[in-house]
Design an enzyme around this catalytic site. Sequence first.
Site, PDB file in Angstrom:
ATOM      1  CB  SER A   1     -30.939 -81.651 -34.126  1.00  0.00           C
ATOM      2  OG  SER A   1     -31.238 -81.856 -35.481  1.00  0.00           O
TER       3      SER A   1
ATOM      4  CE  LYS B   1     -28.101 -77.406 -36.370  1.00  0.00           C
ATOM      5  NZ  LYS B   1     -27.396 -77.428 -35.074  1.00  0.00           N
TER       6      LYS B   1
ATOM      7  CB  SER C   1     -20.555 -65.795 -26.660  1.00  0.00           C
ATOM      8  OG  SER C   1     -20.816 -66.131 -28.009  1.00  0.00           O
TER       9      SER C   1
END
Length: 272
Positions: free
Chosen positions: A131, A149, A10
């Site tokens: 990542s 991450k 989005s």
Amino acid sequence: MKNILITGASGGLGKITVKYFAEKGWNVIATMIDINLAEELIDWPNVKCYELDVTSTESIEKAKEQILQDFQTLDVIINNAGLGYRSFVELSEDSKIDTIVNVNLLGVIKVCRAFIPVFRAQRKGNFINISSVAGLVNLPLGNFYHATKRAVESFSECMSYELLDFNVSVCTVQFGNAPTNFQKNVAQCKETEIVSYEEMKCKINKILNNKTKKNKDLTDKIVSKLYKIAEKPQISFRKYTIGFDANFMRYLRRILGYRMFNWVIKRVVLKR
């Protein structure tokens, strides 16, 4: 025509990537937490939008059913949905910790889990898990974002072994601060009377904002690389590092080792 699914489509990098692939002739499955956020993507050729909350197994399964009714095959999934949380451990909040772990890590896991059967049945597919440089090195005030991450890196590599027999590839992509709206939306801890904390937060915010402004061409490099990876996936697990910042930090950490790297960050960044 190839078909690609992109989560977190989005806004920011997700929306840019959707448009890039659509312009290249791909069918793009753009997913987002609220379909009302689709805005102009609804009118884009080759783009079909779906509501999908990566933190909800029920939402993922519902979107998956709709997607498979509209598309016979899937070629690539980019797990892009993510958010940031910059806080000292002492000042962190349960709700914000839960949110970043649910989106950045568990969201990737749940989307992969849901679509592995599709790739396995096809005997082809490519997971591209977004990542960050945060998945390669550890920097001040990155406690929660870096942890998620780094976990995505480990999860992706482990999962890649499981999927070798089914011709399904897995890779991760790391980069620094791209000039999107990501930094503006990063949640931060509340102000505190602890002087050391406030001084450190100001230093880090200033450094990151300056880096983001300087990386004017990074977004273009990222989407271009994502396209190249999608076009020619490598069956062996790969880590793709994009941009000067991420590559510099990766090599610096490798050359110096964690003790010297830690010393450099304290001296250069924190002036300690």
